[in-house]
Design a protein around this motif. Structure first.
Motif, PDB file in Angstrom:
ATOM      1  N   MET A 188      -3.105  -5.239  -5.010  1.00 37.51           N
ATOM      2  CA  MET A 188      -2.448  -5.383  -3.910  1.00 37.51           C
ATOM      3  C   MET A 188      -2.007  -6.819  -3.696  1.00 37.51           C
ATOM      4  SD  MET A 188      -2.228  -2.515  -2.532  1.00 37.51           S
ATOM      5  CE  MET A 188      -2.674  -0.897  -3.797  1.00 37.51           C
ATOM      6  N   ARG A 214       0.751  -1.163   0.115  1.00 37.11           N
ATOM      7  CA  ARG A 214       0.071  -0.090   0.076  1.00 37.11           C
ATOM      8  C   ARG A 214       0.912   1.275  -0.193  1.00 37.11           C
ATOM      9  NH1 ARG A 214      -2.647  -4.234   1.094  1.00 37.11           N
ATOM     10  NH2 ARG A 214      -4.518  -4.440   0.711  1.00 37.11           N
ATOM     11  N   TYR A 267       1.159   1.997  -5.077  1.00 35.03           N
ATOM     12  CA  TYR A 267       0.093   1.163  -5.616  1.00 35.03           C
ATOM     13  C   TYR A 267       0.589   0.949  -6.800  1.00 35.03           C
ATOM     14  CZ  TYR A 267      -1.811   5.257  -7.995  1.00 35.03           C
ATOM     15  OH  TYR A 267      -1.702   6.291  -8.971  1.00 35.03           O
ATOM     16  N   ASN A 280       3.876  -2.353  -6.177  1.00 34.95           N
ATOM     17  CA  ASN A 280       3.589  -2.994  -5.210  1.00 34.95           C
ATOM     18  C   ASN A 280       4.755  -4.250  -4.896  1.00 34.95           C
ATOM     19  OD1 ASN A 280       2.437  -4.509  -7.041  1.00 34.95           O
ATOM     20  ND2 ASN A 280       0.662  -3.469  -6.831  1.00 34.95           N
TER      21      ASN A 280
END
Lengths: 409, 161
Positions: free
Chosen positions: A169, A84, A87, A90
């Protein structure tokens, strides 16, 4: 560039004093909700006509205290937090954190997991550069680029979903290797995308490379010297566009990068166009790396042999007592990491991404400091915009390719 | 006081020749860490930049060893691209009045990093051109990354109130 005043010292002064008593400047507030900042960044610019006399970036609107959160999570639970931070990159964040903890643990990661990591971080780089290209061009006025880039990006997100179950994510890298074995048919899916991708790059370049509007808006804009960039902490494609062939993947190879053949693209003009060219070349280099990984992917385990750190297999848990105990311990308490500290830097799509991890021997980190590239690069925003035209500030902002979540953490 | 391994590194050797500058030198997992006298941090950084090609400052961060004393450590991550080394400098600061000289004049990147350490740890940097909060709101009370600052349950601050 020579003056030693800090970034937003001047912004606090009344108007008359800012203009040295001569010409009045107008203070303009860009953001925090300006579309070209792609996040929440506030830039306070002092204008003399159309010329920016002083620009100050104001950050912190997206500060979420991730570093503080890390201190109350177990080592493995920090991995989803690192997703996070940025983004768009990741997996680079996952990788840097895992490498730092693995360094503290003194772990050997199987070759297959390392190659997988390289392949997926390179796909992340392509993904990130595509979003940059699409939005950067959109800011400058080339709307079609946005649709083209997001078309290809969608394919990468589908690949990520295939591997990890998540589009963005992913948390796919874990301390000790990968979260899961690669899904069935991944070679076909990755191969199909990556072999078609060079044609897409060509398509983008056909639209932009000799486009007079694009050239006009980017050539010679937002120039900055290499010395200033080094001094201000700029890293990544921006510094390579100023002529320095410095890439952490080459200089301090981590994971399996030393086994791959790729070039470090550079330009010397150090303007928005040069940064564009460097990133376009990086798309090609990343494509090369992914193809090499695809063709030479070694067989083997996707996780290290480390009971107590890596979760045991489901089947083993049903038949072996030790496996069940390890599972219970890892899930409930976590594992301990020997006291010490490690700093590991990786080349994220934006530049040097470093994780400084301190352990006091407990089951959670004592301190995690994220040296994020967006923060480092944004320091240069004020000096870069100084004495440039306000209309060029949008191109300059776009060429820096920052992510505000990455800046504020 | 230097081990053989450290003596072979030219910049470590040169720094430990400065009287009282290096209080402790360690190598752990291949990373060199020098504990520097806080009074001499600017001189040490300037020497590294001018004589040992440390072009860039990777970052500055803090560590809080509460309730131990000296409580704070300021960590400087220094990197030389040309000479290919990374170096960690650390300064120990007391919990009462953590204060240290700014290195802004050596690397201008220190501007934001020092503001961040000031914001999150409450360490004051002398001669910093614009030392104010960078990540937290201007009227925030306390320094979130200190170990005695709660993770949950802290009351919100509202600017307008």
């Amino acid at each position: 560039m020579s003056e030693q005043t800090s970034v937003d010292e001047q912004a606090a002064l009344p108007l008359e004093e800012q203009s040295n008593g001569k010409r009045r400047t107008m203070t303009l507030n860009m953001g925090p909700q300006h579309p070209s900042t792609h996040g929440v960044l506030r830039v306070v610019v002092d204008l003399d006509g159309e010329v920016i006399r002083h620009a100050a970036a104001d950050i912190g609107y997206l500060h979420t205290g991730i570093e503080k959160q890390c201190e109350v999570r177990t080592w493995q639970q920090v991995v989803p937090l690192t997703d996070r931070v940025d983004y768009l990159a990741n997996l680079s964040n996952n990788l840097a954190y895992c490498l730092a903890v693995e360094k503290l643990l003194g772990m050997e990661i199987p070759r297959r997991a390392q190659w997988m990591r390289v392949m997926l971080t390179e796909l992340t780089r392509i993904n990130s550069h595509l979003v940059w290209l699409g939005t950067h061009a959109l800011d400058i006025g080339a709307m079609t680029m946005f649709f083209y880039c997001f078309r290809e990006r969608e394919n990468i997100l589908r690949l990520f979903e295939m591997f990890s179950g998540q589009r963005m994510m992913t948390s796919y890298f874990r301390i000790g290797g990968l979260a899961l074995e690669a899904p069935r048919g991944w070679q076909h899916a990755v191969g199909k995308f990556i072999r078609a991708f060079p044609d897409s790059i060509e398509q983008y370049e056909n639209l932009l490379n000799a486009n007079p509007i694009w050239m006009e808006r980017t050539k010679g804009i937002a120039h900055m010297t290499l010395d200033d960039m080094l001094n201000l902490g700029v890293t990544g494609p921006m510094i390579r566009a100023a002529g320095l062939a410095w890439d952490i993947r080459k200089d301090e190879p981590y994971s399996a990068y030393s086994e791959f053949d790729f070039q470090v693209p550079t330009r010397t003009e150090s303007d928005v166009y040069a940064r564009f060219q460097v990133r376009m070349d990086e798309l090609r280099e990343s494509t090369k790396i992914v193809i090499q990984a695809l063709e030479g992917m070694p067989e083997g385990e996707f996780q290290a042999e480390a009971p107590g750190i890596v979760l045991p297999e489901r089947e083993a848990m049903k038949t072996q007592m030790e496996a069940m105990i390890y599972h219970f311990k890892i899930i409930s308490e976590g594992f301990r990491v020997p006291p010490g500290e490690a700093y590991v830097a990786v080349e994220s799509p934006r530049g040097e991404l470093g994780y400084y991890v301190v352990s006091d021997g407990a089951t959670n980190p004592y301190r995690v400091f994220m040296r994020t590239p967006s923060f480092g690069n944004l320091i240069a925003l004020g000096p870069m915009l100084q004495d440039k035209l306000i209309a060029d500030s949008i191109a300059a902002l776009g060429s820096m390719d920052f992510v505000l979540g990455d800046t504020d953490r | 006081m230097l081990t053989e391994e450290l003596q072979r590194i030219p910049h470590v050797q040169a720094l430990s020749a400065m009287p009282g500058a290096v209080q402790e030198a360690t190598v752990h997992l291949g990373e060199v860490t020098l504990m520097i006298d806080p009074e001499q941090i600017t001189a040490v950084c300037r020497k590294l930049r001018d004589e040992f090609a440390a072009e860039r400052l990777s970052g500055i961060t803090g560590l809080d060893w509460y309730p131990m004393e000296p409580r704070f450590e300021v960590v400087y991550l220094i990197h030389s691209i040309r000479n290919r080394y990374r170096l960690k400098l650390k300064c120990r600061l007391p919990g009462e009045s953590p204060e240290i000289e700014s290195i802004y004049e050596v690397w201008r990147a220190a501007d934001w990093y020092e503001r961040e350490v000031f914001d999150l740890f409450g360490v004051t940097f002398r001669n910093h051109p614009n030392l104010k909060r960078i990540l937290m709101p201007e009227d925030w009370q306390g320094h979130p990354l200190r170990k005695d600052f709660p993770v949950h349950g802290h009351k919100y601050s509202y600017r307008a109130e």
